[in-house]
Design an enzyme around this catalytic site. Structure first.
Site, PDB file in Angstrom:
ATOM      1  N   LYS A 135       0.641  -1.091  -0.039  1.00 36.72           N
ATOM      2  CA  LYS A 135       0.228   0.083  -0.211  1.00 36.72           C
ATOM      3  C   LYS A 135       0.957   1.217  -0.049  1.00 36.72           C
ATOM      4  O   LYS A 135       0.593   2.444  -0.824  1.00 36.72           O
ATOM      5  CB  LYS A 135      -0.841   0.020   1.192  1.00 36.72           C
ATOM      6  CG  LYS A 135      -2.013  -1.146   1.208  1.00 36.72           C
ATOM      7  CD  LYS A 135      -2.747  -0.924   2.407  1.00 36.72           C
ATOM      8  CE  LYS A 135      -3.769  -2.192   2.654  1.00 36.72           C
ATOM      9  NZ  LYS A 135      -4.730  -2.342   3.856  1.00 36.72           N
ATOM     10  N   GLN A 175      -4.723  -2.132  10.079  1.00 36.78           N
ATOM     11  CA  GLN A 175      -4.368  -3.373   9.878  1.00 36.78           C
ATOM     12  C   GLN A 175      -5.074  -4.522  10.679  1.00 36.78           C
ATOM     13  O   GLN A 175      -4.551  -4.404  11.992  1.00 36.78           O
ATOM     14  CB  GLN A 175      -3.026  -3.738   9.324  1.00 36.78           C
ATOM     15  CG  GLN A 175      -2.704  -4.899   8.678  1.00 36.78           C
ATOM     16  CD  GLN A 175      -3.531  -4.823   7.043  1.00 36.78           C
ATOM     17  OE1 GLN A 175      -3.468  -3.900   6.494  1.00 36.78           O
ATOM     18  NE2 GLN A 175      -3.972  -6.029   6.636  1.00 36.78           N
ATOM     19  N   ASP A 203     -11.324   1.312   4.768  1.00 31.24           N
ATOM     20  CA  ASP A 203     -11.879  -0.093   4.681  1.00 31.24           C
ATOM     21  C   ASP A 203     -12.997  -0.570   4.535  1.00 31.24           C
ATOM     22  O   ASP A 203     -13.363  -1.621   4.663  1.00 31.24           O
ATOM     23  CB  ASP A 203     -10.888  -0.647   5.887  1.00 31.24           C
ATOM     24  CG  ASP A 203      -9.601  -1.324   5.394  1.00 31.24           C
ATOM     25  OD1 ASP A 203      -9.510  -1.724   4.437  1.00 31.24           O
ATOM     26  OD2 ASP A 203      -8.703  -1.802   6.437  1.00 31.24           O
TER      27      ASP A 203
END
Length: 331
Positions: A18, A62, A85
């Protein structure tokens, strides 16, 4: 901003990918790598700082996080306008009701892959293997929004092979080698492999038996090099949209994105007064109902109040104090 708690190797690889993608297109990427022993309070404090930072347009924590941290609290702490997300309940709700907001990166990337390969989803039999909140459920919802007929399969599904044989599109997101084999696929079907596994030889592979299924499929994604890069590309696109449209979450289209409709109950003798961008109740800030400076929003709200008052004068008597009762009135 990417937040990584712990030293999970797969997560580190994904975070690095990313970061590289952001750098390639000129987006500033900030990484916060925390130790596996980080407390829940420390993580929530960091998220609060990122929420308040106007230079940060997207926050990605994450997953999974260590056991001492409540994953749900972390998700709820992220500002929905920065939740790239699409884990926050506000964004999940928008996804399921067709409202505006972030779409989850991997499911949105899957839809884009199918469309850009020249295939239509409308009217197709779609089978999604896996019911996770990250891929299975949201991709099923997006396929339905594209007018596909969707069947969700999981670990308790009977006759999985038979169900798959009738599918025009199969999305596998289980994380198990050879979940989908050649005898389960009809000729010309589209295979989207979201799995990330290692076979007996230690080689990276997906859920689909790629070598044998590719001879039958009309289209198939490889692992690696298929869904993964598309997920990162979708993330970059959403960051750009968030930067240009910082107030786009949960806005009603029919009010031209001016009024944010948050249920607001007016009760008698509680001293409400209207201000641009906010409502004050007894001198304290209350629910935000309008984008600051939105003159059209004020006009819409005034029209609603005037209409209600007109109806009230006709249908409701005055209260004993000689004032109109505002009991149970909801905008």
């Amino acid at each position: 901003a990417v937040v990584l708690v712990g030293d999970d190797s797969a997560s580190q690889v994904y975070v690095n990918n990313k970061k590289k993608a952001c750098e390639a297109v000129g987006i500033r990427s900030v990484s916060h790598v925390l130790s596996g022993g980080t407390t829940e309070e420390a993580l929530l404090e960091l998220i609060a700082k990122l929420n308040a930072d106007k230079d940060i347009h997207g926050i990605l924590v994450q997953m999974p996080v260590p056991k001492q941290i409540d994953e749900r609290k972390v998700i709820l702490a992220i500002d929905p306008k920065k939740d790239v997300d699409c884990f926050h309940p506000v964004n999940v709700g928008n996804l399921h009701t067709g409202g505006e907001g972030f779409l989850p990166c991997t499911p949105a990337g899957i839809i884009e892959l199918i469309k850009r390969s020249g295939h239509s989803i409308e009217g197709k039999q779609c089978v999604v293997i896996g019911r996770s909140n990250i891929v299975g459920k949201p991709v099923a919802m997006l396929l339905m929004q594209e007018n596909g007929t969707v069947t969700i399969c999981h670990s308790r599904t009977r006759n999985l092979a038979e169900i798959c044989r009738g599918a025009d599109i199969i999305v596998s997101a289980v994380g198990k080698v050879n979940t989908v084999t050649a005898d389960m696929v009809k000729e010309g079907a589209i295979l989207i492999d979201v799995g990330m596994n290692r076979n007996e030889a230690g080689k990276l592979c997906g859920d689909v038996d790629f070598e044998n299924v590719k001879e039958i499929a009309g289209a198939i994604t490889p692992v690696p090099g298929g869904v993964g890069p598309m997920t990162v590309a979708t993330l970059i696109e959403k960051l750009q949209h968030s930067r240009k449209n910082p107030e786009w979450i949960g806005i009603k289209k029919n009010c031209k994105k001016i009024l944010r409709w948050i249920p607001l109950t007016f009760r008698e003798s509680q001293g409400y007064s209207f201000y641009i961008g906010k409502i004050r109740k007894n001198g304290r800030k209350g629910s935000v109902c309008m984008k600051k400076g939105a003159l059209k929003g004020i006009v819409c709200l005034v029209v609603i109040v005037v209409i209600w008052m007109a109806v009230s004068f006709r249908s409701k008597p005055l209260s004993e104090e000689g004032e109109i009762s505002l009991e149970n009135f909801v905008v």
